[in-house]
Write a protein that holds these residues in place. Sequence first.
Motif, mmCIF file in Angstrom:
data_model
loop_
_atom_site.group_PDB
_atom_site.id
_atom_site.type_symbol
_atom_site.label_atom_id
_atom_site.label_comp_id
_atom_site.label_asym_id
_atom_site.label_seq_id
_atom_site.Cartn_x
_atom_site.Cartn_y
_atom_site.Cartn_z
ATOM 1 N N SER A 191 0.836 -1.194 0.000
ATOM 2 C CA SER A 191 0.000 0.000 0.000
ATOM 3 C C SER A 191 0.872 1.246 0.000
ATOM 4 N N PHE A 192 0.388 2.294 -0.665
ATOM 5 C CA PHE A 192 1.160 3.525 -0.847
ATOM 6 C C PHE A 192 0.245 4.738 -0.744
ATOM 7 N N VAL A 193 0.805 5.819 -0.235
ATOM 8 C CA VAL A 193 0.123 7.111 -0.231
ATOM 9 C C VAL A 193 1.057 8.108 -0.895
ATOM 10 N N ASN A 194 0.654 8.626 -2.044
ATOM 11 C CA ASN A 194 1.508 9.565 -2.784
ATOM 12 C C ASN A 194 2.906 8.987 -3.014
ATOM 13 N N ILE A 195 2.973 7.725 -3.389
ATOM 14 C CA ILE A 195 4.212 6.995 -3.712
ATOM 15 C C ILE A 195 4.987 6.583 -2.470
ATOM 16 N N ILE A 196 4.608 7.043 -1.297
ATOM 17 C CA ILE A 196 5.300 6.650 -0.068
ATOM 18 C C ILE A 196 4.699 5.353 0.453
ATOM 19 N N ALA A 197 5.550 4.352 0.661
ATOM 20 C CA ALA A 197 5.076 3.048 1.143
ATOM 21 C C ALA A 197 4.547 3.172 2.566
ATOM 22 N N THR A 198 3.450 2.490 2.841
ATOM 23 C CA THR A 198 2.887 2.433 4.196
ATOM 24 C C THR A 198 2.856 0.964 4.626
ATOM 25 N N PRO A 199 4.019 0.434 5.043
ATOM 26 C CA PRO A 199 4.110 -1.005 5.340
ATOM 27 C C PRO A 199 3.210 -1.460 6.474
ATOM 28 N N LYS A 200 2.820 -0.528 7.352
ATOM 29 C CA LYS A 200 1.945 -0.908 8.463
ATOM 30 C C LYS A 200 0.489 -0.553 8.182
ATOM 31 N N GLY A 201 0.208 -0.207 6.910
ATOM 32 C CA GLY A 201 -1.177 0.007 6.508
ATOM 33 C C GLY A 201 -1.708 1.365 6.913
ATOM 34 N N GLY A 202 -2.952 1.377 7.380
ATOM 35 C CA GLY A 202 -3.613 2.624 7.731
ATOM 36 C C GLY A 202 -5.054 2.602 7.265
ATOM 37 N N THR A 203 -5.664 3.776 7.198
ATOM 38 C CA THR A 203 -7.086 3.852 6.876
ATOM 39 C C THR A 203 -7.376 3.383 5.452
ATOM 40 N N HIS A 204 -6.443 3.604 4.519
ATOM 41 C CA HIS A 204 -6.691 3.158 3.145
ATOM 42 C C HIS A 204 -6.736 1.639 3.041
ATOM 43 N N GLN A 205 -5.842 0.969 3.778
ATOM 44 C CA GLN A 205 -5.830 -0.499 3.736
ATOM 45 C C GLN A 205 -7.034 -1.077 4.487
ATOM 46 N N GLU A 251 1.122 8.955 10.763
ATOM 47 C CA GLU A 251 1.506 8.815 12.166
ATOM 48 C C GLU A 251 3.010 8.932 12.260
ATOM 49 N N GLY A 252 3.523 10.152 12.477
ATOM 50 C CA GLY A 252 4.963 10.382 12.617
ATOM 51 C C GLY A 252 5.643 10.672 11.300
ATOM 52 N N GLN A 253 6.896 11.153 11.377
ATOM 53 C CA GLN A 253 7.654 11.543 10.188
ATOM 54 C C GLN A 253 8.022 10.345 9.324
ATOM 55 N N THR A 254 8.093 9.138 9.919
ATOM 56 C CA THR A 254 8.482 7.962 9.130
ATOM 57 C C THR A 254 7.369 7.476 8.209
ATOM 58 N N LYS A 255 6.149 7.996 8.356
ATOM 59 C CA LYS A 255 5.054 7.800 7.388
ATOM 60 C C LYS A 255 4.757 6.322 7.122
ATOM 61 N N GLU A 256 4.714 5.493 8.156
ATOM 62 C CA GLU A 256 4.438 4.072 7.938
ATOM 63 C C GLU A 256 2.956 3.745 8.027
ATOM 64 N N ILE A 257 2.142 4.654 8.589
ATOM 65 C CA ILE A 257 0.708 4.400 8.752
ATOM 66 C C ILE A 257 -0.061 5.650 8.344
ATOM 67 N N LEU A 258 -1.056 5.499 7.438
ATOM 68 C CA LEU A 258 -1.914 6.611 7.053
ATOM 69 C C LEU A 258 -3.015 6.773 8.090
ATOM 70 N N GLY A 259 -3.243 8.029 8.510
ATOM 71 C CA GLY A 259 -4.236 8.269 9.555
ATOM 72 C C GLY A 259 -5.454 9.053 9.115
ATOM 73 N N THR A 260 -5.517 9.531 7.873
ATOM 74 C CA THR A 260 -6.661 10.328 7.425
ATOM 75 C C THR A 260 -7.943 9.487 7.481
ATOM 76 N N PRO A 261 -8.897 9.803 8.367
ATOM 77 C CA PRO A 261 -10.051 8.909 8.577
ATOM 78 C C PRO A 261 -10.949 8.752 7.352
ATOM 79 N N ALA A 262 -11.195 9.845 6.599
ATOM 80 C CA ALA A 262 -12.168 9.805 5.509
ATOM 81 C C ALA A 262 -11.744 8.890 4.366
ATOM 82 N N VAL A 263 -10.446 8.581 4.264
ATOM 83 C CA VAL A 263 -9.952 7.765 3.152
ATOM 84 C C VAL A 263 -10.521 6.344 3.222
ATOM 85 N N ARG A 264 -10.804 5.885 4.415
ATOM 86 C CA ARG A 264 -11.306 4.513 4.592
ATOM 87 C C ARG A 264 -12.594 4.290 3.791
#
Length: 692
Positions: free
Chosen positions: A310-324, A376-389
């Motif tokens: 999963s990716f947000v704006n090309i940045i990998a989110t290995p721990k997922g987030g609201t999109h996943q 969640e943090g500068q390392t960008k591993e988890i997307l937190g934007t709620p509406a994306v889900r």
Amino acid sequence: MSSDYSARHLSVLEGLEAVRKRPGMYIGSTDSRGLMHCLWEIIDNSVDEALGGYGDQIEIVLHADQSVEVRDHARGIPVDIEPKTGLSGVEVVFTKLHAGGKFGGGSYAASGGLHGVGASVVNALSERLDVEVDRGGKTYAMSFHRGEPGIFADTGEPTPDAPFTPFEKQSELRVIGKTKRGVTGTRIRYWADRQIFTKGAQFQAEELLGRARQTAFLIKGLGIHIRDETVEEPTEAMFRYEGGISEFVDYLAGDTALTDTWRLTGSGTFTETVPVLSPSGTMVATEVEREAEVDIALRWGTGYETVMRSFVNIIATPKGGTHQLGFDQGLLKFLRAQVEQNARRLKVGTDKLEKDDVLAGLTAVLTVRLAEPQFEGQTKEILGTPAVRAIVANVVTKELKERFASTKRDDKAQTALVLEKIVSEMKSRISARTHKETQRRKNALENSSLPAKLVDCRSGNLESSELFIVEGDSALGTAKLARDSSYQALLPIRGKILNVQKASVSDMLSNAECASIIQVIGAGSGRSFDLDAARYGKIILMSDADVDGAHIRTLLLTLFFRYMRPLIEAGRVFAAVPPLHRVIVINPGSKPNETIYTYSEAELHAVLSDLKRTGKKHQEPIQRYKGLGEMDADQLATTTMDRRHRTLRRVRVEDAESAGRIFELLMGNDVAPRKEFIVDSSDRLSRESIDV
């Protein structure tokens, strides 16, 4: 803060000193992982430009002096004066936290950079950073020492050890050359500060290659060139893909395709309240409307492994987030409805699908693009934007509904196969939970008693127990006498087992040797494998020290990797190392002769040379062991089974994805790539090492 910092830049360095004192807050750690994160920050700035349509080539060079350089052909960092600070755009980007084109929107509709701290953090954690910008027909340059701008007095190649003079009154963005009209871009070279990073921190070339390949898949037409000069013979790699994430899915998938690669695209809008800086300098809560674009590629295969990226704006989110979460929710809800509609045909009764049933055999790449995502943090591993889900879930539902309602022959056939597969997975799960074994193993392992050929051990202690999988009955006879029956069990196999990389699950289970191994270990297979249920602490593969023995060991490892991988990941699978030669050294007088075992031709030659040098004699001919059956029990115990003297090789999986591709290359159905590999690698093999 060192005493040579000038007063003019105290305000600039105030923020960067906080980065130097607490680097883990910004880059996660100060080991190799943190070093690579700094590199990603610089690369991602160039990638964001390419994402916006500026520049189609990025070059990365790992220099021999442990510096790294990133070049792009995008718009170039702004060089004009920023009115609030009175500093050039270049200096603002590299010395001010929370400053840049991505912070607060404006220059980028969607980007991986969000907080405006990436370049300045890298600068703060670098002993030296040089930046060159091509813009407006000129080439501008600026250098920094641990965050402070100034000039290095280089006498040859640039180095962080060169004398440094900080600017005292006013910074200077030097003009060092001219460029052709329309030529723009940025070049950044930096030396990581060894005061910050741990001694063993190094750039990981393999990780860089993987990230570059991934980015090239995600941005169609972007070329990424990497040159590694840190090795004795510099290597180069180039990645450019015109297909996009559909090609990415085909690359990631390691099993046989059940469906084509499906593309699910769509978008949605949402509103969120964000603080916006007003002209008066205060932060005002403002409601803004955002758009989220969703692009998903997926396909189901015949296997049971799930590969999800999963990716947000090309940045990998290995721990997922609201999109996943939205993807999982939409996929499960839709397929549950489809199974309920076809319940009679699929014979499912009242049972309900679970997420694991749907994800089995699925390979998917999920990408979301939106302005100012919440991470969640500068390392960008988890997307937190709620509406994306909800947006992702709606796109998945809408697109799959169209696919399943299609009247095309291929679509109808493939959607039917998907429903059959996920229902089969559900039934297998329910059967496993009810009967303590999966439906996949039911026919092969119907008899609950252990195989008669198993020579079990007496101990019930899991930690100390060992299962030796032995090649052939002749070796079994010797091993019985050589083993310690209190904790060592033996299971003989006849010759070469089935190549499970090519065979189906049913073929594997109908193979007596494979079924016996699974049954004796007692932990199941595939998705239902339960590591805690394994009956032995160590599984040791003991085959002859010849080509056939190596082949048998490879076939066994293929079985373990494909159907009992947790054993390998836990480090509980080993290969025994039997000797190749026995050298009997003749001692003078009544002193007993000495026996030396060697495990390679090189070791044998070294032993013989040492004996010749010391004037000692040995019996001729030297015994060459072709098989385990040629040893007597004492010899096998001493060399291969006795814990006090034996050598074992632990089988590890450093990178499961890479290992999966190697198994498919060497053991799979596709012959052409394997032939090419053998031909290309033939020059690495000496004829003497082939046992013929």
